[in-house]
Design an enzyme around this catalytic site. Structure first.
Site, PDB file in Angstrom:
ATOM      1  N   GLU A  80       0.841  -1.208   0.000  1.00 17.35           N
ATOM      2  CA  GLU A  80       0.000   0.000   0.000  1.00 17.35           C
ATOM      3  C   GLU A  80       0.875   1.255   0.000  1.00 17.35           C
ATOM      4  OE1 GLU A  80      -0.043  -2.602   2.034  1.00 17.35           O
ATOM      5  OE2 GLU A  80      -2.017  -2.984   2.895  1.00 17.35           O
ATOM      6  N   CYS A 104      -2.049  -2.683   7.419  1.00 21.45           N
ATOM      7  CA  CYS A 104      -1.532  -2.597   8.793  1.00 21.45           C
ATOM      8  C   CYS A 104      -1.741  -1.163   9.298  1.00 21.45           C
ATOM      9  CB  CYS A 104      -0.047  -2.964   8.835  1.00 21.45           C
ATOM     10  SG  CYS A 104       1.009  -1.682   8.141  1.00 21.45           S
ATOM     11  N   CYS A 107       0.285   1.573   7.244  1.00 23.34           N
ATOM     12  CA  CYS A 107      -0.322   1.831   5.921  1.00 23.34           C
ATOM     13  C   CYS A 107      -1.648   2.566   6.092  1.00 23.34           C
ATOM     14  CB  CYS A 107      -0.524   0.532   5.147  1.00 23.34           C
ATOM     15  SG  CYS A 107       1.026  -0.191   4.595  1.00 23.34           S
TER      16      CYS A 107
HETATM   17  N1  LIG Z   1      -1.135  -5.029   4.345  1.00 22.01           N
HETATM   18  C1  LIG Z   1       0.094  -5.531   4.185  1.00 22.01           C
HETATM   19  N2  LIG Z   1       0.811  -5.177   3.079  1.00 22.01           N
HETATM   20  C2  LIG Z   1       2.070  -5.677   2.875  1.00 22.01           C
HETATM   21  O1  LIG Z   1       2.701  -5.401   1.861  1.00 22.01           O
HETATM   22  N3  LIG Z   1       2.630  -6.518   3.850  1.00 22.01           N
HETATM   23  C3  LIG Z   1       3.935  -7.124   3.571  1.00 22.01           C
HETATM   24  C4  LIG Z   1       4.995  -7.064   4.632  1.00 22.01           C
HETATM   25  C5  LIG Z   1       5.730  -8.375   4.451  1.00 22.01           C
HETATM   26  O2  LIG Z   1       6.649  -8.306   3.365  1.00 22.01           O
HETATM   27  C6  LIG Z   1       4.614  -9.329   4.076  1.00 22.01           C
HETATM   28  C7  LIG Z   1       3.968 -10.006   5.278  1.00 22.01           C
HETATM   29  O3  LIG Z   1       4.841 -10.989   5.717  1.00 22.01           O
HETATM   30  P1  LIG Z   1       4.400 -12.049   6.827  1.00 22.01           P
HETATM   31  O4  LIG Z   1       4.223 -11.264   8.109  1.00 22.01           O
HETATM   32  O5  LIG Z   1       3.128 -12.682   6.339  1.00 22.01           O
HETATM   33  O6  LIG Z   1       5.567 -13.016   6.893  1.00 22.01           O
HETATM   34  O7  LIG Z   1       3.648  -8.535   3.394  1.00 22.01           O
HETATM   35  C8  LIG Z   1       1.941  -6.866   4.955  1.00 22.01           C
HETATM   36  C9  LIG Z   1       0.682  -6.412   5.152  1.00 22.01           C
HETATM   37  C10 LIG Z   1      -0.077  -6.847   6.363  1.00 22.01           C
HETATM   38  O8  LIG Z   1      -0.483  -5.856   7.136  1.00 22.01           O
HETATM   39 ZN   LIG Z   2       1.322  -1.968   5.928  1.00 23.57          ZN
END
Ligand SMILES: Nc1nc(=O)n([C@H]2C[C@H](O)[C@@H](COP(=O)(O)O)O2)cc1CO
Ligand SMILES: [Zn+2]
Length: 170
Positions: A80, A104, A107
């Site tokens: 994001e 998260c 973001c």
């Molecule tokens: N909304 C999100 N967008 C994202 O791009 N991410 C990314 C961060 C990490 O590279 C991966 C999650 O890794 P894991 O915690 O499942 O091993 O995805 C994570 C979230 C979750 O909040």
């Molecule tokens: Zn995020």
């Protein structure tokens, strides 16, 4: 006229999912796509390292959450955020973001601060930590007037199409 073309929500979430396939995260590939109210795509992103960081440096992609210096969670820019950064020439006020994962809290803050008004997400992680994070994000989104919707609840969205596409993940 052909009648079985992709609906807008299916199209935008497909683009978010396709973008996620560029991610070098071994465990979780995420993608995001920002869209104006008149259906123009103004930003795309996936989770990856900041510019200049060497993907081959094992510290950057390590899963060791006990060691801040060797954890991908310290280094990776979320999908994001990259979609927002990649759309810097545009004013994002009133846009929507299609994201493969529920945002998260960091973001969510970025989404609010740039004026994105609607969030559509494909997946949400389960478990206490993620559910608490969801509540915190929902609290911020509610306070700022940002809507957040499971894409499956949008009329015309074709979940079978996305399910089939998910199987193509590299
Ligand atoms: N909304 C999100 N967008 C994202 O791009 N991410 C990314 C961060 C990490 O590279 C991966 C999650 O890794 P894991 O915690 O499942 O091993 O995805 C994570 C979230 C979750 O909040
Ligand atoms: Zn995020």
């Amino acid at each position: 006229m052909k009648t079985d073309y992709l609906s807008w929500p299916t199209y935008f979430m497909s683009i978010a999912l396709l973008s996620s396939f560029r991610s070098k995260d071994r465990k979780t590939q995420n993608g995001a796509c920002i869209v104006t109210p008149d259906n123009k795509i103004v930003g795309i992103g996936y989770n990856g390292l900041p510019n200049g960081c060497d993907d081959k440096d094992p510290d950057f992609w390590s899963d060791d959450d006990e060691d801040v210096l060797r954890s991908k969670h310290t280094y990776v820019v979320h999908a994001e955020q990259n979609a927002i950064y990649n759309s810097t020439p545009f004013d994002l006020k009133g846009t929507a973001i299609y994201a493969t994962q529920f945002p998260c809290h960091i973001c969510a803050q970025a989404i609010i601060q740039v004026g994105i008004k609607d969030v559509f997400y494909l997946r949400r992680k389960n478990g206490k930590h993620h559910e608490d994070s969801f509540k915190a994000v929902a609290k911020m989104f509610n306070a700022s007037g940002v809507s957040y919707t499971d894409i499956a609840d949008i009329p015309g969205y074709d979940s079978d199409y996305l399910d089939k596409m998910s199987e193509l993940a590299p």
